[in-house]
Scaffold this motif. Sequence first.
Motif, PDB file in Angstrom:
ATOM      1  N   TRP A 174     -32.940  18.416 -23.674  1.00 26.92           N
ATOM      2  CA  TRP A 174     -32.205  17.195 -23.290  1.00 26.92           C
ATOM      3  C   TRP A 174     -32.453  16.828 -21.833  1.00 26.92           C
ATOM      4  N   GLN A 175     -32.475  17.838 -20.949  1.00 26.84           N
ATOM      5  CA  GLN A 175     -32.709  17.535 -19.534  1.00 26.84           C
ATOM      6  C   GLN A 175     -34.106  16.963 -19.324  1.00 26.84           C
ATOM      7  N   THR A 176     -35.079  17.555 -20.012  1.00 25.52           N
ATOM      8  CA  THR A 176     -36.460  17.048 -19.883  1.00 25.52           C
ATOM      9  C   THR A 176     -36.532  15.623 -20.414  1.00 25.52           C
ATOM     10  N   GLN A 177     -35.872  15.372 -21.538  1.00 26.36           N
ATOM     11  CA  GLN A 177     -35.891  14.013 -22.091  1.00 26.36           C
ATOM     12  C   GLN A 177     -35.338  13.017 -21.074  1.00 26.36           C
ATOM     13  N   VAL A 178     -34.185  13.359 -20.497  1.00 29.61           N
ATOM     14  CA  VAL A 178     -33.580  12.435 -19.524  1.00 29.61           C
ATOM     15  C   VAL A 178     -34.531  12.206 -18.351  1.00 29.61           C
ATOM     16  N   SER A 179     -35.184  13.270 -17.886  1.00 29.21           N
ATOM     17  CA  SER A 179     -36.076  13.095 -16.732  1.00 29.21           C
ATOM     18  C   SER A 179     -37.275  12.212 -17.081  1.00 29.21           C
ATOM     19  N   LEU A 180     -37.613  12.130 -18.369  1.00 29.21           N
ATOM     20  CA  LEU A 180     -38.745  11.293 -18.797  1.00 29.21           C
ATOM     21  C   LEU A 180     -38.276   9.899 -19.251  1.00 29.21           C
ATOM     22  N   GLY A 181     -36.989   9.642 -19.127  1.00 29.96           N
ATOM     23  CA  GLY A 181     -36.472   8.317 -19.501  1.00 29.96           C
ATOM     24  C   GLY A 181     -36.139   8.182 -20.972  1.00 29.96           C
ATOM     25  N   ILE A 182     -36.004   9.313 -21.681  1.00 27.62           N
ATOM     26  CA  ILE A 182     -35.665   9.304 -23.111  1.00 27.62           C
ATOM     27  C   ILE A 182     -34.159   9.547 -23.249  1.00 27.62           C
ATOM     28  N   VAL A 183     -33.544   8.882 -24.224  1.00 30.41           N
ATOM     29  CA  VAL A 183     -32.104   9.050 -24.417  1.00 30.41           C
ATOM     30  C   VAL A 183     -31.850  10.083 -25.529  1.00 30.41           C
ATOM     31  N   PRO A 184     -31.237  11.246 -25.209  1.00 32.21           N
ATOM     32  CA  PRO A 184     -30.872  12.189 -26.277  1.00 32.21           C
ATOM     33  C   PRO A 184     -29.867  11.518 -27.214  1.00 32.21           C
ATOM     34  N   TYR A 185     -30.120  11.595 -28.524  1.00 27.39           N
ATOM     35  CA  TYR A 185     -29.339  10.753 -29.443  1.00 27.39           C
ATOM     36  C   TYR A 185     -28.621  11.547 -30.538  1.00 27.39           C
ATOM     37  N   TYR A 186     -29.336  12.426 -31.237  1.00 28.89           N
ATOM     38  CA  TYR A 186     -28.700  13.178 -32.323  1.00 28.89           C
ATOM     39  C   TYR A 186     -29.112  14.645 -32.337  1.00 28.89           C
ATOM     40  N   PHE A 187     -28.146  15.476 -32.654  1.00 32.95           N
ATOM     41  CA  PHE A 187     -28.352  16.916 -32.889  1.00 32.95           C
ATOM     42  C   PHE A 187     -27.946  17.113 -34.354  1.00 32.95           C
ATOM     43  N   PHE A 188     -28.939  17.164 -35.221  1.00 35.40           N
ATOM     44  CA  PHE A 188     -28.661  17.208 -36.663  1.00 35.40           C
ATOM     45  C   PHE A 188     -28.509  18.634 -37.183  1.00 35.40           C
ATOM     46  N   VAL A 189     -27.738  18.759 -38.253  1.00 34.82           N
ATOM     47  CA  VAL A 189     -27.683  20.012 -39.006  1.00 34.82           C
ATOM     48  C   VAL A 189     -28.836  19.959 -40.012  1.00 34.82           C
ATOM     49  N   GLU A 190     -29.558  21.076 -40.148  1.00 37.31           N
ATOM     50  CA  GLU A 190     -30.660  21.145 -41.118  1.00 37.31           C
ATOM     51  C   GLU A 190     -30.136  20.820 -42.514  1.00 37.31           C
ATOM     52  N   ARG A 191     -30.825  19.952 -43.221  1.00 35.30           N
ATOM     53  CA  ARG A 191     -30.333  19.483 -44.517  1.00 35.30           C
ATOM     54  C   ARG A 191     -30.228  20.587 -45.555  1.00 35.30           C
ATOM     55  N   ASP A 192     -29.455  20.299 -46.585  1.00 37.30           N
ATOM     56  CA  ASP A 192     -29.224  21.281 -47.650  1.00 37.30           C
ATOM     57  C   ASP A 192     -30.300  21.173 -48.726  1.00 37.30           C
ATOM     58  N   THR A 193     -31.486  20.791 -48.348  1.00 37.50           N
ATOM     59  CA  THR A 193     -32.589  20.652 -49.318  1.00 37.50           C
ATOM     60  C   THR A 193     -33.820  21.333 -48.728  1.00 37.50           C
ATOM     61  N   GLY A 194     -34.911  21.306 -49.470  1.00 31.64           N
ATOM     62  CA  GLY A 194     -36.163  21.854 -48.950  1.00 31.64           C
ATOM     63  C   GLY A 194     -36.049  23.351 -48.703  1.00 31.64           C
ATOM     64  N   ALA A 195     -36.758  23.798 -47.682  1.00 36.72           N
ATOM     65  CA  ALA A 195     -36.850  25.248 -47.429  1.00 36.72           C
ATOM     66  C   ALA A 195     -35.684  25.715 -46.566  1.00 36.72           C
ATOM     67  N   ARG A 196     -34.462  25.382 -46.984  1.00 38.83           N
ATOM     68  CA  ARG A 196     -33.321  25.592 -46.097  1.00 38.83           C
ATOM     69  C   ARG A 196     -32.971  27.068 -45.892  1.00 38.83           C
ATOM     70  N   ASN A 197     -33.294  27.924 -46.889  1.00 32.90           N
ATOM     71  CA  ASN A 197     -32.863  29.318 -46.769  1.00 32.90           C
ATOM     72  C   ASN A 197     -33.352  29.974 -45.490  1.00 32.90           C
ATOM     73  N   TYR A 198     -34.529  29.609 -45.091  1.00 33.03           N
ATOM     74  CA  TYR A 198     -35.101  30.216 -43.891  1.00 33.03           C
ATOM     75  C   TYR A 198     -34.609  29.520 -42.619  1.00 33.03           C
ATOM     76  N   PHE A 199     -34.361  28.215 -42.725  1.00 39.09           N
ATOM     77  CA  PHE A 199     -34.137  27.432 -41.514  1.00 39.09           C
ATOM     78  C   PHE A 199     -32.678  27.083 -41.230  1.00 39.09           C
ATOM     79  N   GLU A 200     -31.795  27.235 -42.221  1.00 45.26           N
ATOM     80  CA  GLU A 200     -30.433  26.730 -42.018  1.00 45.26           C
ATOM     81  C   GLU A 200     -29.654  27.596 -41.028  1.00 45.26           C
TER      82      GLU A 200
END
Length: 315
Positions: A174-200
Amino acid sequence: MFFPSQGQTCHSYCTFCFRWAQFVGDKALRIAASEARMLHDYLRHHDEVTDLLFTGGDPMVMKTKHLQGYLEPLLAADFDHIQTIRIGTKALSFWPHRFLGADDADDLIRLLERMVKAGKHVALMAHYNHWRELETPAARAAIQRIRATGAVIRAQGPLIAHINDDPAVWARMWQTQVSLGIVPYYFFVERDTGARNYFEVPLARAWQIYREAMQQVSGLARSARGPSMSASPGKVEVQGVAEIAGEKVFVLRFIQGRNPDWVQRPFFARYDEQATWLHHLKPAFGEEKWFWEDEYAALREAKLAIADEGVSLAA
Ligand code: SF4
């Protein structure tokens, strides 16, 4: 939300992605709209629509001439009601040359410029998972070039185990994004689909990571909302863990809901350390249902009935 048919793949594939179905050749599962004309006809007749989100896959895999076919007509006066055009993409990480040296990169930049000059709010909804994606000279040059058009870059990405389940990674990103002029917008939860067992990551841990990351950054980098689940009833944010009337609960709220009246109404779930998605949660305080549950079921039924009607008319 519009899924252009030419933008249904990506420059590379994320192993945690829930959109895998689009990439394995199962046409029945594709959700593409094939016609620019269809989009324009719809928008022309719905002047209550103010925001358009282009998504995929990654719409930036399209040639500029295709993107232009969708977007350029929206600069005409009969689309003045379309104020915001958002384009979801991971090209800034996977293929920043899309905005630099690719054949039609200059045309793309000029298209973005024209849209901004015509008074549209143009936002690239950039998918980032790690601050390392912001480090390469090409990634930085692409960010600068896009920002010079007047378009805004907003950053969003999921929390994924083994990749970014560490508050320090998010804080630095987030700090790097702000320094580059990017707006931090969403912090998502990994979806309950796909290869979630490894990534959730459990919701309780997701909230902890979000909170600890927020504590490490200044106000400008605290604009990312989350942890947010893009669930069927709407976007539900975990606002925190609290003890109320002797019960440990998750405090939740809708960031977006099928019914706009649900938005920003806090509601409560029994604390569950293992839960990773909304459907794992149970209402707190002995309630049998969520406040939105009956209405959501009715809305779904109404939608299915309309879809069935469409099928029988087509038949
Ligand atoms: S870029 Fe987006 S749509 Fe494409 S594979 Fe990654 S997460 Fe999925």
